[in-house]
Design an enzyme around this catalytic site. Sequence first.
Site, mmCIF file in Angstrom:
data_model
loop_
_atom_site.group_PDB
_atom_site.id
_atom_site.type_symbol
_atom_site.label_atom_id
_atom_site.label_comp_id
_atom_site.label_asym_id
_atom_site.label_seq_id
_atom_site.Cartn_x
_atom_site.Cartn_y
_atom_site.Cartn_z
ATOM 1 N N ALA A 1 85.567 -23.117 -92.692
ATOM 2 C CA ALA A 1 86.447 -22.101 -93.277
ATOM 3 C C ALA A 1 87.171 -22.667 -94.496
ATOM 4 C CB ALA A 1 87.479 -21.656 -92.239
ATOM 5 N N GLY A 2 87.429 -21.805 -95.453
ATOM 6 C CA GLY A 2 88.276 -22.153 -96.594
ATOM 7 C C GLY A 2 89.155 -20.948 -96.852
ATOM 8 N N HIS A 3 90.407 -21.037 -96.471
ATOM 9 C CA HIS A 3 91.327 -19.896 -96.591
ATOM 10 C C HIS A 3 92.329 -20.174 -97.712
ATOM 11 C CE1 HIS A 3 90.462 -18.509 -92.182
ATOM 12 N NE2 HIS A 3 89.389 -18.591 -92.934
ATOM 13 N N ARG B 1 77.643 -29.204 -72.980
ATOM 14 C CA ARG B 1 78.550 -29.958 -72.103
ATOM 15 C C ARG B 1 78.518 -31.464 -72.342
ATOM 16 N NH1 ARG B 1 75.940 -26.574 -67.745
ATOM 17 N NH2 ARG B 1 74.320 -26.934 -69.284
ATOM 18 N N GLY C 1 82.543 -13.291 -94.464
ATOM 19 C CA GLY C 1 83.556 -14.314 -94.718
ATOM 20 C C GLY C 1 84.163 -14.185 -96.101
ATOM 21 N N ASP C 2 85.227 -14.937 -96.335
ATOM 22 C CA ASP C 2 85.909 -15.003 -97.634
ATOM 23 C C ASP C 2 86.485 -13.658 -98.072
ATOM 24 O OD1 ASP C 2 85.101 -17.653 -97.698
ATOM 25 O OD2 ASP C 2 83.239 -17.177 -98.751
ATOM 26 N N THR D 1 85.406 -23.780 -99.806
ATOM 27 C CA THR D 1 85.129 -25.029 -99.093
ATOM 28 C C THR D 1 84.094 -25.862 -99.829
ATOM 29 O OG1 THR D 1 85.706 -24.088 -96.971
ATOM 30 C CG2 THR D 1 84.232 -25.964 -96.896
ATOM 31 N N VAL E 1 95.634 -6.558 -104.522
ATOM 32 C CA VAL E 1 95.221 -6.357 -105.909
ATOM 33 C C VAL E 1 95.335 -7.630 -106.749
ATOM 34 C CG1 VAL E 1 95.633 -3.873 -105.942
ATOM 35 C CG2 VAL E 1 97.529 -5.432 -106.410
ATOM 36 N N GLN F 1 85.531 -17.097 -90.904
ATOM 37 C CA GLN F 1 84.232 -16.479 -91.223
ATOM 38 C C GLN F 1 84.369 -14.948 -91.184
ATOM 39 O OE1 GLN F 1 83.886 -19.357 -88.654
ATOM 40 N NE2 GLN F 1 84.166 -20.364 -90.593
ATOM 41 N N GLY G 1 89.483 -12.766 -97.814
ATOM 42 C CA GLY G 1 90.895 -12.890 -98.216
ATOM 43 C C GLY G 1 91.810 -12.993 -97.007
ATOM 44 N N LYS G 2 91.263 -13.501 -95.909
ATOM 45 C CA LYS G 2 92.038 -13.594 -94.659
ATOM 46 C C LYS G 2 93.280 -14.474 -94.837
ATOM 47 C CE LYS G 2 88.289 -15.205 -92.733
ATOM 48 N NZ LYS G 2 87.287 -14.959 -93.789
HETATM 49 P P1 GDP Z 1 89.200 -16.230 -96.743
HETATM 50 O O1 GDP Z 1 88.208 -17.268 -96.354
HETATM 51 O O2 GDP Z 1 88.914 -14.914 -96.106
HETATM 52 O O3 GDP Z 1 90.621 -16.649 -96.542
HETATM 53 O O4 GDP Z 1 89.008 -15.993 -98.317
HETATM 54 P P2 GDP Z 1 88.804 -17.135 -99.441
HETATM 55 O O5 GDP Z 1 90.089 -17.799 -99.674
HETATM 56 O O6 GDP Z 1 87.633 -17.987 -99.127
HETATM 57 O O7 GDP Z 1 88.339 -16.244 -100.673
HETATM 58 C C1 GDP Z 1 89.117 -15.219 -101.168
HETATM 59 C C2 GDP Z 1 89.402 -15.505 -102.654
HETATM 60 O O8 GDP Z 1 89.892 -14.349 -103.264
HETATM 61 C C3 GDP Z 1 90.477 -16.569 -102.846
HETATM 62 O O9 GDP Z 1 90.211 -17.238 -104.050
HETATM 63 C C4 GDP Z 1 91.757 -15.739 -102.965
HETATM 64 O O10 GDP Z 1 92.763 -16.390 -103.717
HETATM 65 C C5 GDP Z 1 91.242 -14.542 -103.698
HETATM 66 N N1 GDP Z 1 91.908 -13.269 -103.386
HETATM 67 C C6 GDP Z 1 92.409 -12.814 -102.206
HETATM 68 N N2 GDP Z 1 92.814 -11.538 -102.333
HETATM 69 C C7 GDP Z 1 92.579 -11.185 -103.608
HETATM 70 C C8 GDP Z 1 92.747 -9.955 -104.359
HETATM 71 O O11 GDP Z 1 93.201 -8.941 -103.846
HETATM 72 N N3 GDP Z 1 92.348 -9.981 -105.663
HETATM 73 C C9 GDP Z 1 91.831 -11.095 -106.250
HETATM 74 N N4 GDP Z 1 91.463 -11.001 -107.533
HETATM 75 N N5 GDP Z 1 91.650 -12.241 -105.589
HETATM 76 C C10 GDP Z 1 92.004 -12.271 -104.283
HETATM 77 P P1 IMO Z 2 85.845 -18.372 -94.193
HETATM 78 O O1 IMO Z 2 86.688 -18.558 -92.952
HETATM 79 C C1 IMO Z 2 81.889 -17.702 -95.885
HETATM 80 C C2 IMO Z 2 78.499 -19.479 -93.762
HETATM 81 C C3 IMO Z 2 77.761 -20.605 -94.454
HETATM 82 C C4 IMO Z 2 76.377 -20.406 -93.885
HETATM 83 C C5 IMO Z 2 76.649 -19.978 -92.456
HETATM 84 C C6 IMO Z 2 76.595 -21.119 -91.453
HETATM 85 O O2 IMO Z 2 86.344 -19.104 -95.369
HETATM 86 O O3 IMO Z 2 85.596 -16.919 -94.434
HETATM 87 P P2 IMO Z 2 78.152 -23.185 -90.883
HETATM 88 O O4 IMO Z 2 78.739 -24.246 -91.751
HETATM 89 O O5 IMO Z 2 79.153 -22.377 -90.143
HETATM 90 O O6 IMO Z 2 77.078 -23.708 -89.979
HETATM 91 O O7 IMO Z 2 77.392 -22.196 -91.906
HETATM 92 O O8 IMO Z 2 77.955 -19.426 -92.454
HETATM 93 N N1 IMO Z 2 79.959 -19.705 -93.613
HETATM 94 C C7 IMO Z 2 80.883 -19.059 -94.344
HETATM 95 N N2 IMO Z 2 80.748 -18.183 -95.365
HETATM 96 N N3 IMO Z 2 83.114 -18.015 -95.422
HETATM 97 C C8 IMO Z 2 83.265 -18.871 -94.391
HETATM 98 O O9 IMO Z 2 84.463 -19.102 -93.814
HETATM 99 C C9 IMO Z 2 82.120 -19.470 -93.823
HETATM 100 N N4 IMO Z 2 81.906 -20.357 -92.828
HETATM 101 C C10 IMO Z 2 80.579 -20.481 -92.717
HETATM 102 O O10 IMO Z 2 77.794 -20.449 -95.843
HETATM 103 O O11 IMO Z 2 75.748 -19.325 -94.527
HETATM 104 MG MG MG Z 3 86.875 -18.610 -97.282
#
Ligand code: GDP
Ligand code: IMO
Ligand code: MG
Length: 426
Positions: free
Chosen positions: A39-41, A143, A12-13, A299, A410, A223, A15-16
């Site tokens: 999720a936190g995008h 269910r 997860g995280d 998140t 980047v 995720q 950079g989606k």
């Molecule tokens: P997601 O859950 O996959 O959407 O990713 P998150 O938003 O949780 O975490 C990605 C973090 O990296 C965020 O703070 C973005 O602003 C940051 N980010 C995304 N792409 C880049 C990159 O290429 N470089 C840097 N330095 N930060 C990035």
């Molecule tokens: P995005 O979409 C990173 C992790 C939690 C925990 C496990 C189970 O931003 O990439 P849950 O709340 O789903 O029962 O937690 O999954 N987790 C994530 N880690 N990015 C996320 O979403 C996540 N969503 C859940 O930290 O380890």
């Molecule tokens: Mg995230």
Amino acid sequence: MKADVLLGLQWGDEGKGKIVDFFTPHYDIIARFQGGPNAGHTLEFDGTRHVLHTIPSGVFHADKVNIIGNGVVIDPVVFKKEIDDLESRNAAGLGNILISKRAHLILPTHKLLDAASEKSKGEEKIGSTLRGIGPAYMDKTGRNGLRVGDISLPDFDKRFSDLVQKHSRLLEMYRYHAADMDVLVSEWKAGIECLKKFSHIDAEHYINASLAEGKTLLAEGAQGSLLDIDFGSYPFVTSSNTTCAGACTGLGIPPSRIGRVFGIMKAYCTRVGGGPFPTELAGDMGNELREAGKEYGATTGRPRRCGWLDIPALKYSIMLNGVTELIMTKADVLSSFDKVMACISYRDNSGAIMPVSFSNNNILPVYREFAAWKLTNEKMNFAGKLPPELSTYIRFIEEQVNVPVTIVSVGPERSQVIKLSKSAWV
Ligand code: GDP
Ligand code: IMO
Ligand code: MG
């Protein structure tokens, strides 16, 4: 048309959110297919940072449809907060959010059950985001769940109270007591009123008809593949299928209608919550990477565990998803290091297979060292040209996994993207 899918290949995280926002001009529809407010995008443009939890990351573009699919679990409280926030930010696509009638609702008691379950696990806790995700999916598969389509039923309030009562009995079993249920319930009901303002649709019909008409759709994963309920590092996973198949079940798209699969990977790895992480960097190096990459949860704000790229794990994710193009994010973050390492195999484990059950103790990564690169702003503007050390790193990954890296990110801003190959966008 075929639907394209964009998903995370790690924990997860990756950079989606940023990349979906960057891709949105090329699509008519953006659709979330699983997960929920765990999720936190993050998106950044014009100097402002936005974090989305349930709403698809195409919402800042006018004339694009954003769908919350049947595979998503929605917390009306978080949804309302997100909508209020997006209204204050004048998000251009707010008027075009459609919600599947089949999407399940997270109740306040799901969040309490999540907390109670985690507490009961002690040291073995998953590290859940405590957003009620697991309990809501348990009610879905058991269910018992309530769905968006139920909101319009005359006995919706009774269904809600019955399920809350059932959860209360479970909470008693856990000896877990909520502070103020009345407040939680009234917040939830305000969230339901907010949900009612949006169109609730038979999203599977809408999506298939749109694709038949020639509309383009990007399915946005939440995720990452290593958190998949079936293929992730169970039990330290989330409760949905985060892999490509989840886009089929979470939106009603037949497998034969899946087109390109964009796999997002960081140039290194992070994980938040418990569970194995073979390439985790303990100590100073891990802290340095966390600070350089600002690796704190979007998140929950929790510090993310950081480590080197894990190529065996990446191969596994690519296999499961049928990834056609790789997008590498956060390549700039490694600029502050003198050397970069990548795990190329696991010792004592026939080289490169993700075992069904593993811990940091029974997997020993074998590393290869790479010369580090410096990405200055000047070079970032030099589209298509990367520092030679980064090109070497990327070429090595491509050779290992047999999938091209077509885009390198980047920086967090929408514009901080380098397109490497014309094959991605014509
Ligand atoms: P997601 O859950 O996959 O959407 O990713 P998150 O938003 O949780 O975490 C990605 C973090 O990296 C965020 O703070 C973005 O602003 C940051 N980010 C995304 N792409 C880049 C990159 O290429 N470089 C840097 N330095 N930060 C990035
Ligand atoms: P995005 O979409 C990173 C992790 C939690 C925990 C496990 C189970 O931003 O990439 P849950 O709340 O789903 O029962 O937690 O999954 N987790 C994530 N880690 N990015 C996320 O979403 C996540 N969503 C859940 O930290 O380890
Ligand atoms: Mg995230």
